[in-house]
Scaffold this active site. Structure first.
Site, PDB file in Angstrom:
ATOM      1  N   ASP A   1     -18.945 -10.738  -8.391  1.00  0.00           N
ATOM      2  CA  ASP A   1     -19.842 -11.198  -9.470  1.00  0.00           C
ATOM      3  C   ASP A   1     -20.900 -12.113  -8.845  1.00  0.00           C
ATOM      4  O   ASP A   1     -20.546 -13.051  -8.138  1.00  0.00           O
ATOM      5  CB  ASP A   1     -19.048 -11.996 -10.514  1.00  0.00           C
ATOM      6  CG  ASP A   1     -17.963 -11.142 -11.149  1.00  0.00           C
ATOM      7  OD1 ASP A   1     -18.278 -10.014 -11.555  1.00  0.00           O
ATOM      8  OD2 ASP A   1     -16.800 -11.592 -11.201  1.00  0.00           O
TER       9      ASP A   1
ATOM     10  N   ASP B   1     -24.666  -4.871  -4.806  1.00  0.00           N
ATOM     11  CA  ASP B   1     -25.875  -4.299  -5.401  1.00  0.00           C
ATOM     12  C   ASP B   1     -26.887  -5.410  -5.704  1.00  0.00           C
ATOM     13  O   ASP B   1     -27.997  -5.118  -6.137  1.00  0.00           O
ATOM     14  CB  ASP B   1     -25.514  -3.636  -6.734  1.00  0.00           C
ATOM     15  CG  ASP B   1     -24.953  -4.671  -7.692  1.00  0.00           C
ATOM     16  OD1 ASP B   1     -23.841  -5.177  -7.425  1.00  0.00           O
ATOM     17  OD2 ASP B   1     -25.633  -5.032  -8.673  1.00  0.00           O
TER      18      ASP B   1
ATOM     19  N   ASP C   1      -6.758 -10.011  -5.802  1.00  0.00           N
ATOM     20  CA  ASP C   1      -7.558 -10.228  -7.017  1.00  0.00           C
ATOM     21  C   ASP C   1      -6.684 -11.049  -7.964  1.00  0.00           C
ATOM     22  O   ASP C   1      -5.483 -11.206  -7.750  1.00  0.00           O
ATOM     23  CB  ASP C   1      -7.940  -8.892  -7.664  1.00  0.00           C
ATOM     24  CG  ASP C   1      -9.160  -8.985  -8.577  1.00  0.00           C
ATOM     25  OD1 ASP C   1     -10.217  -8.413  -8.237  1.00  0.00           O
ATOM     26  OD2 ASP C   1      -9.048  -9.627  -9.651  1.00  0.00           O
TER      27      ASP C   1
ATOM     28  N   THR D   1     -16.405   2.018  -4.993  1.00  0.00           N
ATOM     29  CA  THR D   1     -15.565   1.307  -5.958  1.00  0.00           C
ATOM     30  C   THR D   1     -16.025   1.634  -7.387  1.00  0.00           C
ATOM     31  O   THR D   1     -17.088   2.221  -7.599  1.00  0.00           O
ATOM     32  CB  THR D   1     -15.655  -0.225  -5.760  1.00  0.00           C
ATOM     33  OG1 THR D   1     -16.927  -0.657  -6.238  1.00  0.00           O
ATOM     34  CG2 THR D   1     -15.468  -0.619  -4.306  1.00  0.00           C
ATOM     35  N   TYR D   2     -15.224   1.184  -8.329  1.00  0.00           N
ATOM     36  CA  TYR D   2     -15.541   1.372  -9.745  1.00  0.00           C
ATOM     37  C   TYR D   2     -16.924   0.792 -10.078  1.00  0.00           C
ATOM     38  O   TYR D   2     -17.778   1.454 -10.682  1.00  0.00           O
ATOM     39  CB  TYR D   2     -14.455   0.671 -10.569  1.00  0.00           C
ATOM     40  CG  TYR D   2     -14.683   0.669 -12.049  1.00  0.00           C
ATOM     41  CD1 TYR D   2     -14.360   1.784 -12.816  1.00  0.00           C
ATOM     42  CD2 TYR D   2     -15.203  -0.457 -12.680  1.00  0.00           C
ATOM     43  CE1 TYR D   2     -14.569   1.766 -14.190  1.00  0.00           C
ATOM     44  CE2 TYR D   2     -15.413  -0.478 -14.047  1.00  0.00           C
ATOM     45  CZ  TYR D   2     -15.093   0.636 -14.796  1.00  0.00           C
ATOM     46  OH  TYR D   2     -15.302   0.619 -16.136  1.00  0.00           O
ATOM     47  N   TYR D   3     -17.155  -0.462  -9.644  1.00  0.00           N
ATOM     48  CA  TYR D   3     -18.444  -1.095  -9.952  1.00  0.00           C
ATOM     49  C   TYR D   3     -19.584  -0.412  -9.214  1.00  0.00           C
ATOM     50  O   TYR D   3     -20.677  -0.254  -9.750  1.00  0.00           O
ATOM     51  CB  TYR D   3     -18.398  -2.601  -9.636  1.00  0.00           C
ATOM     52  CG  TYR D   3     -17.828  -3.367 -10.797  1.00  0.00           C
ATOM     53  CD1 TYR D   3     -18.654  -3.933 -11.760  1.00  0.00           C
ATOM     54  CD2 TYR D   3     -16.462  -3.497 -10.961  1.00  0.00           C
ATOM     55  CE1 TYR D   3     -18.138  -4.600 -12.854  1.00  0.00           C
ATOM     56  CE2 TYR D   3     -15.923  -4.167 -12.048  1.00  0.00           C
ATOM     57  CZ  TYR D   3     -16.768  -4.713 -12.991  1.00  0.00           C
ATOM     58  OH  TYR D   3     -16.241  -5.356 -14.081  1.00  0.00           O
ATOM     59  N   GLU D   4     -19.309   0.015  -7.983  1.00  0.00           N
ATOM     60  CA  GLU D   4     -20.368   0.692  -7.220  1.00  0.00           C
ATOM     61  C   GLU D   4     -20.842   1.943  -7.960  1.00  0.00           C
ATOM     62  O   GLU D   4     -22.051   2.207  -8.042  1.00  0.00           O
ATOM     63  CB  GLU D   4     -19.832   1.067  -5.833  1.00  0.00           C
ATOM     64  CG  GLU D   4     -20.864   1.801  -5.002  1.00  0.00           C
ATOM     65  CD  GLU D   4     -20.456   1.923  -3.548  1.00  0.00           C
ATOM     66  OE1 GLU D   4     -19.349   1.478  -3.190  1.00  0.00           O
ATOM     67  OE2 GLU D   4     -21.258   2.461  -2.780  1.00  0.00           O
TER      68      GLU D   4
HETATM   69  C1  SAM Z   1     -17.264  -7.170 -10.410  1.00  0.00           C
HETATM   70  S1  SAM Z   1     -15.557  -7.036 -10.094  1.00  0.00           S
HETATM   71  C2  SAM Z   1     -15.542  -6.030  -8.618  1.00  0.00           C
HETATM   72  C3  SAM Z   1     -14.218  -5.339  -8.411  1.00  0.00           C
HETATM   73  C4  SAM Z   1     -14.211  -4.306  -7.261  1.00  0.00           C
HETATM   74  N1  SAM Z   1     -14.429  -4.960  -5.986  1.00  0.00           N
HETATM   75  C5  SAM Z   1     -15.216  -3.212  -7.472  1.00  0.00           C
HETATM   76  O1  SAM Z   1     -16.200  -3.169  -6.736  1.00  0.00           O
HETATM   77  O2  SAM Z   1     -15.013  -2.404  -8.397  1.00  0.00           O
HETATM   78  C6  SAM Z   1     -15.194  -8.629  -9.471  1.00  0.00           C
HETATM   79  C7  SAM Z   1     -13.719  -8.913  -9.265  1.00  0.00           C
HETATM   80  O3  SAM Z   1     -13.576 -10.196  -8.669  1.00  0.00           O
HETATM   81  C8  SAM Z   1     -12.392 -10.793  -9.143  1.00  0.00           C
HETATM   82  N2  SAM Z   1     -12.515 -12.240  -8.875  1.00  0.00           N
HETATM   83  C9  SAM Z   1     -13.613 -12.995  -9.069  1.00  0.00           C
HETATM   84  N3  SAM Z   1     -13.373 -14.269  -8.682  1.00  0.00           N
HETATM   85  C10 SAM Z   1     -12.087 -14.290  -8.236  1.00  0.00           C
HETATM   86  C11 SAM Z   1     -11.252 -15.313  -7.701  1.00  0.00           C
HETATM   87  N4  SAM Z   1     -11.693 -16.569  -7.549  1.00  0.00           N
HETATM   88  N5  SAM Z   1      -9.995 -14.988  -7.351  1.00  0.00           N
HETATM   89  C12 SAM Z   1      -9.534 -13.716  -7.501  1.00  0.00           C
HETATM   90  N6  SAM Z   1     -10.290 -12.701  -7.992  1.00  0.00           N
HETATM   91  C13 SAM Z   1     -11.547 -12.990  -8.351  1.00  0.00           C
HETATM   92  C14 SAM Z   1     -12.347 -10.380 -10.601  1.00  0.00           C
HETATM   93  O4  SAM Z   1     -11.051 -10.474 -11.128  1.00  0.00           O
HETATM   94  C15 SAM Z   1     -12.882  -8.946 -10.542  1.00  0.00           C
HETATM   95  O5  SAM Z   1     -11.828  -8.003 -10.432  1.00  0.00           O
END
Ligand code: SAM
Length: 221
Positions: free
Chosen positions: A125, A161, A76, A201-204
């Site tokens: 995302d 999701d 990440d 996961t946290y987001y889940e």
């Molecule tokens: C919505 S969060 C999901 C985190 C985790 N997988 C969860 O389900 O809780 C999206 C994550 O993608 C990472 N991210 C998005 N684009 C990225 C990139 N190009 N390189 C590294 N990390 C990225 C963000 O930093 C963030 O932590």
């Protein structure tokens, strides 16, 4: 009081299994473990599984606890989030876990061709605006990045999701004529084809509290 972001960054630098490029260069050059993660770090001859966009690294540590026969690396760009999973892995003395802080597009600077056996992407995302299409982690651009590090016969697992993101991924696979190995919509209603999907996961947890359905897709490159 919890640790500040700066405290977490300092902790990360001291963790033996946390890697990042320290000198501010955007593109890492000559990363020393590239192509020799096994020989120089894990030293157990086991396959490597990546969790991309790992956030707090729940899948990285969760899968490592369930499967001692593989090595798991969370990737990440947000070090303060990764701190949680990395700290846990260090406290638990987990020999098959590491974290790499980088932009996912630089994966080939950290892993050699064919060095990775599997990739997991959990709750990326969705980037719904059209102009952000290339930023979606299953865009043609990102799939070409994954292809550079994934071994023959390797696969990608997606948990999301977002109906929008799932459909976008399926359309991309169809256009590129890449095989879908497994598709299960709404895994909590229709069943989990892989027991690792039980890890949350946290987001889940956030999406489940809002009553959203969670989908799973596995594909080859
Ligand atoms: C919505 S969060 C999901 C985190 C985790 N997988 C969860 O389900 O809780 C999206 C994550 O993608 C990472 N991210 C998005 N684009 C990225 C990139 N190009 N390189 C590294 N990390 C990225 C963000 O930093 C963030 O932590």
């Amino acid at each position: 009081m919890g640790r500040s972001k700066l405290d977490k960054f300092a902790d990360n630098r001291g963790f033996p299994n946390f890697f990042q490029v320290e000198d501010g260069r955007i593109v890492p050059e000559n990363f020393p473990l590239r192509g020799c993660w096994d020989r120089e770090f894990f030293r157990n001859g086991q396959p490597i599984v990546l969790e991309l966009a790992c956030g707090r690294g729940e899948y990285t540590v969760g899968m490592a606890e369930r499967d001692a026969q593989c090595n798991f690396i969370g990737v990440d760009r947000k070090g303060a989030r990764m701190w949680k999973g990395c700290k846990y892995s260090v406290e638990q003395g987990m020999p098959n876990v590491a974290f790499v802080r980088t932009q996912i597009q630089y994966l080939p600077c950290f892993f050699a061709e064919g060095e990775v056996q599997e990739i997991w992407i959990t709750f990326p995302d969705p980037q719904p605006r059209n102009c952000k299409e290339n930023k979606r982690l299953t865009s043609e651009y990102y799939l070409s990045v994954y292809r550079k590090v994934l071994a023959d016969g390797g696969c990608v697992h997606l948990k999301t999701d977002s109906d929008f993101f799932l459909d976008f991924t399926l359309e991309t696979l169809q256009r590129l004529q890449l095989p879908v190995l497994c598709l299960q919509r709404d895994i909590y209603r229709n069943g989990m084809p892989d027991s690792r999907l039980e890890i949350k996961t946290y987001y889940e947890r956030m999406w489940l509290e809002q009553g959203k359905a969670i989908h799973y897709l596995k594909f080859a490159l």
